[in-house]
Design an enzyme around this catalytic site. Structure first.
Site, PDB file in Angstrom:
ATOM      1  N   GLU A   1       0.815  -1.207   0.000  1.00 25.58           N
ATOM      2  CA  GLU A   1       0.000   0.000   0.000  1.00 25.58           C
ATOM      3  C   GLU A   1       0.855   1.266   0.000  1.00 25.58           C
ATOM      4  O   GLU A   1       0.420   2.322  -0.454  1.00 25.58           O
ATOM      5  CB  GLU A   1      -0.919  -0.011   1.225  1.00 25.58           C
ATOM      6  CG  GLU A   1      -2.114   0.914   1.103  1.00 25.58           C
ATOM      7  CD  GLU A   1      -3.148   0.662   2.168  1.00 25.58           C
ATOM      8  OE1 GLU A   1      -4.254   0.199   1.822  1.00 25.58           O
ATOM      9  OE2 GLU A   1      -2.857   0.913   3.357  1.00 25.58           O
TER      10      GLU A   1
ATOM     11  N   HIS B   1       8.628 -26.176   0.306  1.00 25.54           N
ATOM     12  CA  HIS B   1       7.997 -27.243  -0.462  1.00 25.54           C
ATOM     13  C   HIS B   1       6.939 -26.701  -1.416  1.00 25.54           C
ATOM     14  O   HIS B   1       6.088 -27.457  -1.896  1.00 25.54           O
ATOM     15  CB  HIS B   1       7.401 -28.277   0.496  1.00 25.54           C
ATOM     16  CG  HIS B   1       8.417 -28.909   1.382  1.00 25.54           C
ATOM     17  ND1 HIS B   1       9.073 -30.083   1.066  1.00 25.54           N
ATOM     18  CD2 HIS B   1       8.938 -28.505   2.573  1.00 25.54           C
ATOM     19  CE1 HIS B   1       9.933 -30.386   2.032  1.00 25.54           C
ATOM     20  NE2 HIS B   1       9.877 -29.442   2.955  1.00 25.54           N
TER      21      HIS B   1
ATOM     22  N   LYS C   1     -13.246   2.217  -2.459  1.00 26.06           N
ATOM     23  CA  LYS C   1     -14.199   2.585  -1.407  1.00 26.06           C
ATOM     24  C   LYS C   1     -15.321   3.457  -1.966  1.00 26.06           C
ATOM     25  O   LYS C   1     -16.490   3.315  -1.596  1.00 26.06           O
ATOM     26  CB  LYS C   1     -13.477   3.328  -0.287  1.00 26.06           C
ATOM     27  CG  LYS C   1     -12.539   2.464   0.533  1.00 26.06           C
ATOM     28  CD  LYS C   1     -11.846   3.301   1.604  1.00 26.06           C
ATOM     29  CE  LYS C   1     -10.882   2.477   2.438  1.00 26.06           C
ATOM     30  NZ  LYS C   1     -10.176   3.296   3.462  1.00 26.06           N
TER      31      LYS C   1
END
Length: 405
Positions: free
Chosen positions: A252, A279, A395
């Site tokens: 961000e 892995h 938003k």
């Protein structure tokens, strides 16, 4: 805390300019002052919460929860804490229902955290919990002064605490946002801040951390188009949520338009936990596209001495080399082996952060180290480290959709 860097950079003029910019930034960006704050008001506040409260629950998202969660999950395995801490940070209905099934509402104090005071995720969850438990004494609200949330809290006579001035959400863990829930659980916030202060003083007063952080930031900036994926490979399950905090902080803060051009830039953070991600993701690092740097985090003292027993298994005698080995030594041998393998590749930049032990001071150091590193890299790649217009755009669209629901 030590940082071993296995790559070099020669941009002394660039590093010095970055240092001066960050030094000047202390006048306007609030997080730099947090290690030096007076915590007496925080301690006094925590003493007002009744002893009968068994559980603390944070209702918040992103910077309002990730930092405190990172510290809590790091310390919880090695310290007997006074209270349990839960985080309501998702609008996933199953998650909300599951968390509520694990707590007793009557013996829980809720911290509702929103810098703006209007965070949709936070207040959708708060509304639901408030419908089940409407006692205003069960809630404390943490927000910016004068926000709509403060006005609401005052209207129901609930407690209100403020964020310090000019402290962004993702840099707020060492403020009231993180310190209040952590202190209420019995975590030593004084030691947490002392660890952060050690890094701050070392950096700004020409200590070991100054050249370390400047070298690392300059390298990331110089090669940000080539090594644009930064992997944090932490060899402890207790650092899982620190990796999540890092992903928010890095992504961000650094994914932006440049301030003085039209270019989009950014460094992509990836959080990995060893040895299990050996892995899975390690294959991509080792033999995939050369676009990744890797920072390893090791803990020298896990505060746990369990050892692999001296047992021989039929047909598996070759594994007797494990016998008598402490698990903390094994996990660090695994880390060292992967580091050595990557160093042999010669074109994968790596470094290692060594944490002496699992405690609050070392976590405080790690947090402030990464906050400083983020600020330095943001300065060097010419972005505004402290805004998030891309998040705000989403938003705005969500609020429009909600009006037409």
């Amino acid at each position: 805390m030590k940082n071993r860097i296995f790559f070099t950079t020669d941009s002394e003029k660039t590093k010095r300019a970055a240092f001066e910019a960050i030094k000047a930034e202390q006048e306007t960006i609030g997080y730099y002052a947090l290690p030096d704050q007076n915590i007496e008001p925080i301690i006094s506040y925590t003493e007002t919460i009744p002893k009968t409260v068994e559980t603390i629950a944070v209702i918040g998202i992103g910077g309002s929860s990730l930092g405190a969660k990172a510290v809590y999950e790091f310390i919880k395995p090695v310290k007997k804490l006074q209270r349990k801490l839960y985080f309501f940070e998702s609008t996933d209905p199953i998650n909300i229902t599951t968390l509520l099934s694990e707590i007793d509402l009557e013996n829980t104090h809720f911290l509702v955290i929103s810098k703006s005071g209007t965070t949709i995720e936070t207040f959708s969850i708060y509304k639901y919990i408030y419908s089940l438990h409407s006692d205003p004494n069960a809630y404390t609200f943490i927000t910016d002064p004068g926000s709509p949330l403060e006005q609401y809290a005052r209207s129901i006579d609930a407690s209100v605490l403020h964020l310090p001035e000019n402290v962004g959400g993702r840099f707020s863990v060492l403020s009231t946002v993180g310190l209040i829930p952590l202190a209420l659980c019995g975590i030593d916030i004084k030691a947490l801040l002392e660890g952060a202060k050690m890094i701050k003083e070392s950096f700004f007063n020409a200590g070991y951390m100054q050249n370390t952080l400047l070298n690392k930031a300059a390298y990331y900036a110089k090669y940000h188009t080539q090594y644009h994926i930064n992997c944090l490979f932490a060899y402890s399950e207790s650092l899982k949520y620190f990796c999540e905090w890092y992903v928010q902080l890095w992504g961000e803060s650094l994914g932006k338009h440049q301030r003085h051009s039209a270019f989009h830039v950014g460094l992509t953070p990836i959080g990995l936990i060893g040895p299990k991600d050996q892995h899975s993701f390690l294959q991509l690092i080792m033999e995939g596209t050369r676009d990744k740097s890797v920072t390893f985090i090791k803990i020298e003292d896990f505060n746990d001495t369990i050892t692999i027993p001296d047992v021989t298994l039929l047909h598996l005698e070759s594994l007797d080399t494990l016998n008598g080995l402490p698990f903390e030594k094994l996990i660090n041998m695994q880390c060292d082996s992967v580091m050595e393998a990557l160093l042999n590749e010669k074109d994968i930049p790596i470094d290692a952060i060594i944490i002496p032990k699992t405690d609050e001071a070392n976590m405080g150091s790690l947090i402030f180290y990464y906050e400083l590193l983020t600020s330095l890299v943001g300065e060097l790649i010419d972005v505004n480290t402290y805004d998030q217009p891309g998040v705000e755009a989403g938003k705005i669209i969500l609020k429009q959709k909600l009006k037409g629901k």
